[in-house]
Design an enzyme around this catalytic site. Structure first.
Site, PDB file in Angstrom:
ATOM      1  N   CYS A 105      -7.113  -1.922   9.395  1.00  0.00           N
ATOM      2  CA  CYS A 105      -8.286  -1.859   8.547  1.00  0.00           C
ATOM      3  C   CYS A 105      -8.903  -0.456   8.597  1.00  0.00           C
ATOM      4  O   CYS A 105      -9.010   0.107   9.682  1.00  0.00           O
ATOM      5  CB  CYS A 105      -9.293  -2.896   9.034  1.00  0.00           C
ATOM      6  SG  CYS A 105     -10.779  -3.015   8.059  1.00  0.00           S
ATOM      7  N   PRO A 106      -9.227   0.113   7.473  1.00  0.00           N
ATOM      8  CA  PRO A 106      -9.300  -0.431   6.114  1.00  0.00           C
ATOM      9  C   PRO A 106      -8.083  -0.102   5.255  1.00  0.00           C
ATOM     10  O   PRO A 106      -8.110  -0.339   4.052  1.00  0.00           O
ATOM     11  CB  PRO A 106     -10.541   0.255   5.555  1.00  0.00           C
ATOM     12  CG  PRO A 106     -10.457   1.637   6.119  1.00  0.00           C
ATOM     13  CD  PRO A 106      -9.911   1.426   7.539  1.00  0.00           C
TER      14      PRO A 106
END
Length: 76
Positions: A15-16
């Site tokens: 993430c992201p």
């Protein structure tokens, strides 16, 4: 004739990046095209459905795989 979805391997990214790369890839696709995203990021089960709702894409399915998740998305 059904066209197979485009496979997008994002395994190993955290993430992201899975959301950012999926969003960018969808911008290059035609409306109605399907993208099959594979990821090992545990937060993707939250982030990718949220991105679909936010951007107006259709999340067709979410599947648990041996090492992560697989998402089938229809570009809108």
């Amino acid at each position: 004739m059904t066209v197979a979805p485009t496979r997008f391997d994002l395994r190993g990214l955290k993430c992201p990046l899975p959301v950012l790369k999926t969003r960018k890839r969808l911008t290059t696709m035609a409306s109605g095209d399907h993208l099959l995203v594979e990821t090992t990021d545990p937060l993707a089960v939250i982030d990718l459905p949220h991105m679909c709702r936010e951007d107006g894409h259709r999340l067709i399915s979410t599947d648990v795989t041996e090492n992560g998740h697989r998402f089938l998305i229809e570009k809108r």
